[in-house]
Design a protein around this motif. Structure first.
Motif, mmCIF file in Angstrom:
data_model
loop_
_atom_site.group_PDB
_atom_site.id
_atom_site.type_symbol
_atom_site.label_atom_id
_atom_site.label_comp_id
_atom_site.label_asym_id
_atom_site.label_seq_id
_atom_site.Cartn_x
_atom_site.Cartn_y
_atom_site.Cartn_z
ATOM 1 N N ILE A 48 0.838 -1.202 0.000
ATOM 2 C CA ILE A 48 0.000 0.000 0.000
ATOM 3 C C ILE A 48 0.875 1.255 0.000
ATOM 4 O O ILE A 48 0.643 2.197 -0.755
ATOM 5 C CB ILE A 48 -0.959 -0.004 1.214
ATOM 6 N N PHE A 49 1.897 1.242 0.861
ATOM 7 C CA PHE A 49 2.807 2.383 0.947
ATOM 8 C C PHE A 49 3.438 2.659 -0.412
ATOM 9 O O PHE A 49 3.459 3.806 -0.873
ATOM 10 C CB PHE A 49 3.904 2.130 1.993
ATOM 11 N N ASP A 50 3.952 1.623 -1.057
ATOM 12 C CA ASP A 50 4.617 1.806 -2.350
ATOM 13 C C ASP A 50 3.671 2.408 -3.385
ATOM 14 O O ASP A 50 4.058 3.300 -4.143
ATOM 15 C CB ASP A 50 5.186 0.485 -2.858
ATOM 16 N N CYS A 51 2.432 1.927 -3.417
ATOM 17 C CA CYS A 51 1.440 2.439 -4.361
ATOM 18 C C CYS A 51 1.146 3.914 -4.082
ATOM 19 O O CYS A 51 1.147 4.741 -5.003
ATOM 20 C CB CYS A 51 0.171 1.599 -4.260
ATOM 21 N N ILE A 52 0.923 4.250 -2.832
ATOM 22 C CA ILE A 52 0.608 5.636 -2.474
ATOM 23 C C ILE A 52 1.828 6.526 -2.684
ATOM 24 O O ILE A 52 1.696 7.654 -3.184
ATOM 25 C CB ILE A 52 0.056 5.721 -1.041
ATOM 26 N N TRP A 53 3.011 6.044 -2.337
ATOM 27 C CA TRP A 53 4.232 6.835 -2.530
ATOM 28 C C TRP A 53 4.416 7.167 -4.009
ATOM 29 O O TRP A 53 4.782 8.290 -4.370
ATOM 30 C CB TRP A 53 5.447 6.108 -1.976
ATOM 31 N N HIS A 54 4.129 6.204 -4.887
ATOM 32 C CA HIS A 54 4.239 6.431 -6.331
ATOM 33 C C HIS A 54 3.262 7.533 -6.757
ATOM 34 O O HIS A 54 3.613 8.427 -7.534
ATOM 35 C CB HIS A 54 3.964 5.127 -7.093
ATOM 36 N N GLU A 55 2.036 7.481 -6.255
ATOM 37 C CA GLU A 55 1.039 8.505 -6.568
ATOM 38 C C GLU A 55 1.464 9.867 -6.020
ATOM 39 O O GLU A 55 1.324 10.893 -6.704
ATOM 40 C CB GLU A 55 -0.330 8.111 -6.016
ATOM 41 N N VAL A 56 1.976 9.895 -4.813
ATOM 42 C CA VAL A 56 2.442 11.154 -4.218
ATOM 43 C C VAL A 56 3.584 11.738 -5.051
ATOM 44 O O VAL A 56 3.645 12.952 -5.259
ATOM 45 C CB VAL A 56 2.851 10.952 -2.739
ATOM 46 N N ALA A 57 4.463 10.881 -5.566
ATOM 47 C CA ALA A 57 5.567 11.367 -6.402
ATOM 48 C C ALA A 57 5.026 12.069 -7.648
ATOM 49 O O ALA A 57 5.523 13.136 -8.040
ATOM 50 C CB ALA A 57 6.485 10.215 -6.790
ATOM 51 N N LYS A 58 4.004 11.501 -8.267
ATOM 52 C CA LYS A 58 3.388 12.142 -9.436
ATOM 53 C C LYS A 58 2.758 13.472 -9.035
ATOM 54 O O LYS A 58 2.897 14.474 -9.748
ATOM 55 C CB LYS A 58 2.336 11.235 -10.065
ATOM 56 N N ARG A 59 2.084 13.482 -7.899
ATOM 57 C CA ARG A 59 1.435 14.713 -7.430
ATOM 58 C C ARG A 59 2.448 15.789 -7.077
ATOM 59 O O ARG A 59 2.179 16.986 -7.245
ATOM 60 C CB ARG A 59 0.537 14.415 -6.222
ATOM 61 N N ARG A 60 3.617 15.384 -6.552
ATOM 62 C CA ARG A 60 4.664 16.369 -6.242
ATOM 63 C C ARG A 60 5.102 17.075 -7.515
ATOM 64 O O ARG A 60 5.304 18.296 -7.517
ATOM 65 C CB ARG A 60 5.870 15.696 -5.577
ATOM 66 N N THR A 61 5.259 16.317 -8.595
ATOM 67 C CA THR A 61 5.634 16.918 -9.871
ATOM 68 C C THR A 61 4.556 17.888 -10.344
ATOM 69 O O THR A 61 4.860 19.008 -10.776
ATOM 70 C CB THR A 61 5.870 15.819 -10.928
ATOM 71 N N LEU A 62 3.301 17.467 -10.249
ATOM 72 C CA LEU A 62 2.188 18.340 -10.651
ATOM 73 C C LEU A 62 2.123 19.589 -9.771
ATOM 74 O O LEU A 62 1.825 20.687 -10.265
ATOM 75 C CB LEU A 62 0.870 17.578 -10.596
ATOM 76 N N LEU A 63 2.414 19.434 -8.479
ATOM 77 C CA LEU A 63 2.435 20.576 -7.568
ATOM 78 C C LEU A 63 3.512 21.565 -7.986
ATOM 79 O O LEU A 63 3.259 22.773 -8.071
ATOM 80 C CB LEU A 63 2.666 20.109 -6.128
ATOM 81 N N ASP A 64 4.707 21.072 -8.252
ATOM 82 C CA ASP A 64 5.800 21.953 -8.673
ATOM 83 C C ASP A 64 5.462 22.681 -9.971
ATOM 84 O O ASP A 64 5.714 23.884 -10.105
ATOM 85 C CB ASP A 64 7.098 21.163 -8.837
ATOM 86 N N GLU A 65 4.887 21.956 -10.920
ATOM 87 C CA GLU A 65 4.510 22.575 -12.195
ATOM 88 C C GLU A 65 3.451 23.654 -11.991
ATOM 89 O O GLU A 65 3.533 24.735 -12.581
ATOM 90 C CB GLU A 65 4.015 21.504 -13.173
ATOM 91 N N ALA A 66 2.452 23.361 -11.159
ATOM 92 C CA ALA A 66 1.393 24.340 -10.893
ATOM 93 C C ALA A 66 1.957 25.573 -10.199
ATOM 94 O O ALA A 66 1.587 26.706 -10.528
ATOM 95 C CB ALA A 66 0.288 23.695 -10.048
#
Length: 134
Positions: A48-66
């Motif tokens: 579960i952690f690995d799956c959520i961490w992967h999603e958070v990594a994508k969101r971090r990129t989107l956050l930086d871009e925004a």
């Protein structure tokens, strides 16, 4: 916590709050508390952690871009999603940092948002070191 992540027991780290401090300060990372709350075994939690961490990594990129684009609506959305996801896996320090980003963006506080983004990235780096992931 032992056995879940390569870090074993958390050790003090520059200015960060930790799970085992005895000071009553909130935890930075409490995977065991999150695992128990979920009611799963350590291996299930790791998946579960690995799956959520992967999603958070994508969101971090989107956050930086925004943030770079000045898109406060997207900053708020990404920070809010990271905050919730981080809390679910016991990444409480990262969740608090994302909450500060969300609040500053919602308030339109440019200086506070810049400072919150710096703290967010520091929290992300600390957590990455603790769990041995990038």
């Amino acid at each position: 916590m032992k056995g879940l992540f390569p870090c074993g027991e958390l050790a003090a780290d520059a200015g960060e709050e930790h799970r085992v401090t005895g000071t009553g300060r909130p935890a930075t990372f409490d995977p065991e508390g999150a695992r128990l709350h979920m009611g799963v075994d350590p291996e299930g939690f790791r998946r579960i952690f690995d799956c959520i961490w992967h999603e958070v990594a994508k969101r971090r990129t989107l956050l930086d871009e925004a943030y770079e684009a000045g898109d406060m609506t997207s900053v708020i959305l990404q920070a809010h999603t990271i905050k919730s996801s981080a809390a679910s896996i016991g990444a409480l320090g990262l969740g608090r940092a994302a909450a500060a980003v969300e609040e500053a963006a919602r308030d339109g506080a440019t200086d506070a948002l810049a400072a919150a983004m710096v703290r967010f990235h520091a929290a992300k780096e600390t957590l990455s070191r603790l769990v041995g992931l990038g």
